[in-house]
Write an enzyme that holds these catalytic residues in place. Sequence first.
Site, PDB file in Angstrom:
ATOM      1  N   ARG A 128      68.620   6.359  60.160  1.00  0.00           N
ATOM      2  CA  ARG A 128      68.669   5.299  61.170  1.00  0.00           C
ATOM      3  C   ARG A 128      69.950   4.478  61.023  1.00  0.00           C
ATOM      4  O   ARG A 128      70.531   4.029  62.013  1.00  0.00           O
ATOM      5  CB  ARG A 128      67.440   4.384  61.021  1.00  0.00           C
ATOM      6  CG  ARG A 128      67.391   3.293  62.071  1.00  0.00           C
ATOM      7  CD  ARG A 128      66.095   2.502  62.001  1.00  0.00           C
ATOM      8  NE  ARG A 128      66.082   1.555  60.906  1.00  0.00           N
ATOM      9  CZ  ARG A 128      65.019   0.831  60.561  1.00  0.00           C
ATOM     10  NH1 ARG A 128      63.874   0.974  61.207  1.00  0.00           N
ATOM     11  NH2 ARG A 128      65.083  -0.019  59.565  1.00  0.00           N
ATOM     12  N   ARG A 145      64.707  -3.616  49.805  1.00  0.00           N
ATOM     13  CA  ARG A 145      63.593  -3.892  50.732  1.00  0.00           C
ATOM     14  C   ARG A 145      62.320  -3.192  50.274  1.00  0.00           C
ATOM     15  O   ARG A 145      61.216  -3.736  50.388  1.00  0.00           O
ATOM     16  CB  ARG A 145      63.971  -3.450  52.151  1.00  0.00           C
ATOM     17  CG  ARG A 145      64.873  -4.470  52.858  1.00  0.00           C
ATOM     18  CD  ARG A 145      65.695  -3.858  53.968  1.00  0.00           C
ATOM     19  NE  ARG A 145      64.911  -3.233  55.008  1.00  0.00           N
ATOM     20  CZ  ARG A 145      65.341  -2.217  55.751  1.00  0.00           C
ATOM     21  NH1 ARG A 145      66.538  -1.691  55.568  1.00  0.00           N
ATOM     22  NH2 ARG A 145      64.579  -1.723  56.682  1.00  0.00           N
TER      23      ARG A 145
HETATM   24  P1  ADP Z   1      61.640  -3.112  57.875  1.00  0.00           P
HETATM   25  O1  ADP Z   1      60.151  -3.140  57.821  1.00  0.00           O
HETATM   26  O2  ADP Z   1      62.177  -1.752  58.182  1.00  0.00           O
HETATM   27  O3  ADP Z   1      62.290  -3.763  56.687  1.00  0.00           O
HETATM   28  P2  ADP Z   1      61.663  -5.124  59.978  1.00  0.00           P
HETATM   29  O4  ADP Z   1      62.379  -4.996  61.259  1.00  0.00           O
HETATM   30  O5  ADP Z   1      60.189  -5.201  60.017  1.00  0.00           O
HETATM   31  O6  ADP Z   1      62.166  -3.922  59.110  1.00  0.00           O
HETATM   32  O7  ADP Z   1      62.200  -6.410  59.211  1.00  0.00           O
HETATM   33  C1  ADP Z   1      63.580  -6.619  59.002  1.00  0.00           C
HETATM   34  C2  ADP Z   1      63.809  -7.901  58.214  1.00  0.00           C
HETATM   35  O8  ADP Z   1      63.301  -9.030  58.941  1.00  0.00           O
HETATM   36  C3  ADP Z   1      63.103  -7.997  56.859  1.00  0.00           C
HETATM   37  O9  ADP Z   1      63.805  -7.345  55.822  1.00  0.00           O
HETATM   38  C4  ADP Z   1      63.045  -9.525  56.670  1.00  0.00           C
HETATM   39  O10 ADP Z   1      64.306 -10.050  56.290  1.00  0.00           O
HETATM   40  C5  ADP Z   1      62.755 -10.015  58.072  1.00  0.00           C
HETATM   41  N1  ADP Z   1      61.303 -10.111  58.307  1.00  0.00           N
HETATM   42  C6  ADP Z   1      60.586  -9.379  59.218  1.00  0.00           C
HETATM   43  N2  ADP Z   1      59.284  -9.721  59.189  1.00  0.00           N
HETATM   44  C7  ADP Z   1      59.157 -10.664  58.213  1.00  0.00           C
HETATM   45  C8  ADP Z   1      58.067 -11.400  57.686  1.00  0.00           C
HETATM   46  N3  ADP Z   1      56.817 -11.238  58.140  1.00  0.00           N
HETATM   47  N4  ADP Z   1      58.315 -12.293  56.702  1.00  0.00           N
HETATM   48  C9  ADP Z   1      59.540 -12.491  56.231  1.00  0.00           C
HETATM   49  N5  ADP Z   1      60.627 -11.828  56.676  1.00  0.00           N
HETATM   50  C10 ADP Z   1      60.440 -10.917  57.651  1.00  0.00           C
END
Ligand code: ADP
Length: 193
Positions: A128, A145
Amino acid sequence: MSRLLLIGPPGAGKGTQAEILASTFAIPAISTGDIFRANVKKQTELGLKVKAIMDAGEYVPDEITNAIVANRLAEPDAALGFLLDGYPRTPDQVRELDKVLAADGKALDVVVQIVADTDEVVARLLKRAQEQGRADDTEEVIRHRMAVYAEQTAPLIDVYQARDLVVMVDGLGQVTEVTARILEALAARGITA
Ligand code: ADP
């Protein structure tokens, strides 16, 4: 009329499945990651605040994330059901979601856990990265992550398991296969489109 959430490691395919399920069930898919990315792109005050955090693969502070989700769930389209993707990710977010729903006499119906092994999801995220160029898709940040997920978010599955809300679905295979597994698991719980 379903209140669902998808949980699983980065790269498990939550976003892809969330879109499909949302249209199947005619409910909004609410992705905190998408909301944050849209704000970063538009350079809003929120976006400027969270950009460095996201680029580092860290979690945005709970008070910011909780406020955003509470506002989103208050919109009319979420009244009859919703699918949360990427929220809650911390114990505090679980508590806040419980509170927001309980205030309306509501609760979650089911938690779909998408299971995928680390090597597979890292490979998907690296692919990706080449296709979409997301700033948090470098190998180092991806590994971070995954670690943050394992430490802070994976334990939440036990919390929902104790409430008997979790259905576990294998996230490996074609997108359509994974969707079929999810729909089957939901149907087994009486949740149908
Ligand atoms: P992925 O699950 O692939 O890491 P996401 O698009 O769900 O990707 O999230 C990208 C980023 O957004 C996370 O690494 C974090 O920095 C932030 N983020 C998303 N959802 C949350 C959450 N519920 N709490 C805290 N940070 C979040």
